[in-house]
Enzyme design. Sequence first.
Site, mmCIF file in Angstrom:
data_model
loop_
_atom_site.group_PDB
_atom_site.id
_atom_site.type_symbol
_atom_site.label_atom_id
_atom_site.label_comp_id
_atom_site.label_asym_id
_atom_site.label_seq_id
_atom_site.Cartn_x
_atom_site.Cartn_y
_atom_site.Cartn_z
ATOM 1 C CG ASP A 1 2.005 -55.859 -30.694
ATOM 2 O OD1 ASP A 1 2.770 -55.954 -29.734
ATOM 3 O OD2 ASP A 1 0.805 -55.563 -30.566
ATOM 4 C CG HIS B 1 -1.227 -55.182 -27.301
ATOM 5 N ND1 HIS B 1 -0.010 -55.079 -27.923
ATOM 6 C CD2 HIS B 1 -1.056 -54.657 -26.069
ATOM 7 C CE1 HIS B 1 0.849 -54.510 -27.092
ATOM 8 N NE2 HIS B 1 0.243 -54.244 -25.967
HETATM 9 P P1 NAX Z 1 0.664 -44.664 -16.803
HETATM 10 O O1 NAX Z 1 0.281 -45.397 -15.579
HETATM 11 O O2 NAX Z 1 1.951 -43.921 -16.861
HETATM 12 O O3 NAX Z 1 -0.481 -43.617 -17.170
HETATM 13 C C1 NAX Z 1 -1.822 -43.946 -17.158
HETATM 14 C C2 NAX Z 1 -2.580 -42.687 -16.827
HETATM 15 O O4 NAX Z 1 -3.966 -42.970 -16.964
HETATM 16 C C3 NAX Z 1 -2.358 -42.189 -15.403
HETATM 17 O O5 NAX Z 1 -1.951 -40.840 -15.444
HETATM 18 C C4 NAX Z 1 -3.730 -42.352 -14.759
HETATM 19 O O6 NAX Z 1 -4.007 -41.324 -13.803
HETATM 20 C C5 NAX Z 1 -4.647 -42.260 -15.962
HETATM 21 N N1 NAX Z 1 -5.967 -42.845 -15.792
HETATM 22 C C6 NAX Z 1 -6.316 -43.950 -15.090
HETATM 23 N N2 NAX Z 1 -7.651 -44.124 -15.122
HETATM 24 C C7 NAX Z 1 -8.147 -43.125 -15.883
HETATM 25 C C8 NAX Z 1 -9.449 -42.763 -16.279
HETATM 26 N N3 NAX Z 1 -10.516 -43.470 -15.887
HETATM 27 N N4 NAX Z 1 -9.602 -41.667 -17.048
HETATM 28 C C9 NAX Z 1 -8.556 -40.929 -17.429
HETATM 29 N N5 NAX Z 1 -7.288 -41.212 -17.067
HETATM 30 C C10 NAX Z 1 -7.091 -42.300 -16.312
HETATM 31 O O7 NAX Z 1 0.559 -45.730 -17.982
HETATM 32 P P2 NAX Z 1 1.170 -45.661 -19.453
HETATM 33 O O8 NAX Z 1 2.539 -46.210 -19.429
HETATM 34 O O9 NAX Z 1 0.949 -44.316 -20.017
HETATM 35 O O10 NAX Z 1 0.277 -46.766 -20.180
HETATM 36 C C11 NAX Z 1 -1.104 -46.555 -20.398
HETATM 37 C C12 NAX Z 1 -1.760 -47.844 -20.859
HETATM 38 O O11 NAX Z 1 -1.198 -48.267 -22.104
HETATM 39 C C13 NAX Z 1 -1.590 -49.039 -19.910
HETATM 40 O O12 NAX Z 1 -2.831 -49.715 -19.810
HETATM 41 C C14 NAX Z 1 -0.594 -49.904 -20.641
HETATM 42 O O13 NAX Z 1 -0.724 -51.269 -20.275
HETATM 43 C C15 NAX Z 1 -0.996 -49.665 -22.072
HETATM 44 N N6 NAX Z 1 -0.024 -50.031 -23.107
HETATM 45 C C16 NAX Z 1 -0.539 -50.500 -24.271
HETATM 46 C C17 NAX Z 1 0.270 -50.795 -25.345
HETATM 47 C C18 NAX Z 1 -0.304 -51.291 -26.637
HETATM 48 O O14 NAX Z 1 0.464 -51.568 -27.557
HETATM 49 N N7 NAX Z 1 -1.632 -51.421 -26.805
HETATM 50 C C19 NAX Z 1 1.755 -50.673 -25.242
HETATM 51 C C20 NAX Z 1 2.189 -49.773 -24.151
HETATM 52 C C21 NAX Z 1 1.387 -49.831 -22.889
HETATM 53 O O15 NAX Z 1 1.854 -50.897 -22.107
#
Ligand code: NAX
Length: 327
Positions: free
Chosen positions: A161, A189
């Site tokens: 952000d 966020h």
């Molecule tokens: P993806 O869905 O591409 O990847 C997430 C990965 O996490 C998957 O490979 C899944 O298998 C794995 N996972 C799920 N549960 C798990 C666990 N208990 N232990 C280990 N791995 C696990 O998501 P991605 O685009 O990489 O985003 C990840 C997270 O970042 C989401 O929650 C998303 O909302 C968040 N974001 C946060 C942002 C921020 O500024 N704070 C911005 C970007 C993003 O939206």
Amino acid sequence: MNLPLRVAVTGAAGQIGYSLLFRIASGAMFGPDQPVILQLIEAPVEKAMKALEGVAMELDDCAFPLLKGIVMTDQAEVGFRDANWCLLVGAKPRGPGMERADLLKDNGRIFITQGRIIDAVAADNARVAVVGNPANTNCMIAASQAKRLPPERFTAMVRLDQNRAQSQLAKKAGVDLTAVHSIFIYGNHSPTMFPAYAHASIKGRLATEIITDTAWLQGPFCETVGKRGAAIIAARGASSAASAANALVDHVHDLMTPGTVHSIAVKSDGSYGFDPHVWAGMPVRTTTEGSYEIIHGYAMDDFAKSKLAATNKELVEERAFVADMLT
Ligand code: NAX
């Protein structure tokens, strides 16, 4: 050469992981003299673990001189063991028709477990940075499980952000991005967060002297920054990944660089009107490697106060949803 830092990353085979790991291994996060061992944690799902193998193969194929080892696991106890940094990226995405409260609960359970395990097995100097959404509240939940590691060690990311806000101000003022400083993000966020433009500077002057269009600052500027994630999903068909990974590199890099002033979400100390029990985006100054102090005393006008109250309200509501998950 320093001893390698152990960097645990959850969700390592996800979209953000795919941009993040190569930046860490190349030295962008910890500098060109700091070797790293990547401890990659995925969900215990065959497809995810298979994808992780592919990512590790690509990391090998980069022949990064600083990368001294890769651990791949679906066991958090293995992945967080002796970790100096725990980057909590993995989380369950919000599915169609899913209520925010359900997302809070589902992800809350993940962060309870991870908080407990990190506290039990990570290094004594472990630091935690949470990206998985809802990041502030997930961070609070993980921190609440820790008995050994103090709450200050748990931070959540609002740097994307901040970077978005810096870029928007530079575009509007028609200046190079590097001329914009001190734009900090307050609160959650989420679209309620507040990019406090009144304290920003552009070319050494107050941003509000350069951009005199108050209606733009209070309206489209705040809205563009707050809703940028949704705009990217609409355009790209997928959520921000490379920019999120880049922001996490900035978050950790700046926390490891004493003297740096930047925004991170931290345990509130009650300043700026935040409830003292929530994790809120705030301006901080890095004191020693991995540690920080909250910067107090920025004056807030009525508009800023109303934005801070709104984002604080959302954080307090999120906390109430997950009250039974906090110890
Ligand atoms: P993806 O869905 O591409 O990847 C997430 C990965 O996490 C998957 O490979 C899944 O298998 C794995 N996972 C799920 N549960 C798990 C666990 N208990 N232990 C280990 N791995 C696990 O998501 P991605 O685009 O990489 O985003 C990840 C997270 O970042 C989401 O929650 C998303 O909302 C968040 N974001 C946060 C942002 C921020 O500024 N704070 C911005 C970007 C993003 O939206």
